[in-house]
Write an enzyme that holds these catalytic residues in place. Sequence first.
Site, PDB file in Angstrom:
ATOM      1  N   ASP A  13     -24.712   6.465 -20.679  1.00 20.86           N
ATOM      2  CA  ASP A  13     -23.838   7.295 -19.842  1.00 20.86           C
ATOM      3  C   ASP A  13     -23.171   8.325 -20.740  1.00 20.86           C
ATOM      4  OD1 ASP A  13     -22.535   8.174 -17.588  1.00 20.86           O
ATOM      5  OD2 ASP A  13     -20.990   6.630 -17.629  1.00 20.86           O
ATOM      6  N   ASP A 128     -26.297  12.765 -15.755  1.00 19.91           N
ATOM      7  CA  ASP A 128     -25.595  12.305 -16.961  1.00 19.91           C
ATOM      8  C   ASP A 128     -25.824  10.835 -17.300  1.00 19.91           C
ATOM      9  OD1 ASP A 128     -24.212  11.252 -14.842  1.00 19.91           O
ATOM     10  OD2 ASP A 128     -22.220  11.799 -15.570  1.00 19.91           O
ATOM     11  N   GLU A 129     -26.809  10.178 -16.666  1.00 17.96           N
ATOM     12  CA  GLU A 129     -27.034   8.778 -16.993  1.00 17.96           C
ATOM     13  C   GLU A 129     -28.494   8.399 -16.815  1.00 17.96           C
ATOM     14  OE1 GLU A 129     -25.502   5.725 -14.363  1.00 17.96           O
ATOM     15  OE2 GLU A 129     -25.143   7.208 -12.784  1.00 17.96           O
TER      16      GLU A 129
END
Length: 385
Positions: A13, A128-129
Amino acid sequence: MSQLPQRRIAHLDMDAFYASVELLRYPELRGTPVVIGGRSNHQPVLRPDGTRAFSLLRDYAGRGVVTTSTYEARALGVFSAMGMMKAAALAPDAVLLPTDFDSYRRYSRLFKAAVAAIAPHIEDRGIDEIYIDLSDHPDETRVLAQRIKDAVRDATGLSCSIGVAPNKLLAKICSDLEKPNGLTVVSLDDVPQRIWPLPVRKVNGIGPKASARLISLGIETVGQLAAAQPTLLQDHFGLNTAQWLRDVSHGQDSRPVVTSSEPKGISRETTFERDLHARHDRTALSEIFTRLCTRLSEDLTRKGYAGRTVGIKLRYADFRTVTRDVTLPLPTADAATIRRAAGECLRRVPLDQRLRLLGVRVSALVPLEEANQPSMGQQGELFPA
């Protein structure tokens, strides 16, 4: 009988991703509260002496919502999806910046390429992950995780947090335990010590309402959930959800890391921090809905799909869920087109109660290169008075 080897699943993350990208551009803001979002343009102004003048949150007027914030702003109580005026009351001196999704997408591609060069078995979960299956990699777990973190920083200048565990459930929980720039490794044997003391809301899938219901039953921690009587959970959540709650409280999750697939549909949804009313919270809901459609469009484009059927999902405060969909003449991945079609769906459901969840979905997918995507024009009002 030989025992199956334990999986090593990582959840990576990026730390305060949008805000961190902005701090690369404006390094003088490091260590200060920064909020990103709002409706108006808040571009910094270059002064004659070469320094920059930034807008402050105290000067914002309107009913926009926060897209994200730095950890310094979060320490003051400012979080994503919060109303801007409420955020201004909590952190009036925070710097206010506009969103720049083109930059965020570029850095997203950079960090994912850096990870893939080391560990290619990746499940993309958004801008974003990602999940990474490290099971077959020869390197020792912590050494490998640190290599990945270093590669991400070298490629982007940004930090990330990684949790490594035997499954996706635990990996996602662990990636949040030592943020920012964290590296957490747990085994199933660590669950009583590391996971059970956590609040139940730390489990992905237990939202604010379910957490509040558990707390009302005297179940505040994951450990208390693990010790709860099955009949108590069944009485209040139903058989299937009760079994899921039991499984996750013991760290059990058999889902694979899906590196490639032909999805039937792609969706985005969000559970609100508080229940929102279609009329009283109209502006905030419209902005959240626009952001969901925008991110869904980005997901479709990144994965190379367009779709003909656009649908919505609403969950009311009493946990009733309704869905509606509409089929378009041509497949689309265009954000404005998705938003317009989703708006048509919204007009077919009652909006006289408070909402706890809002979602958008595109299905009947085709490869993007086969799709003809005419825009349907300007965005309209989605939550009529």
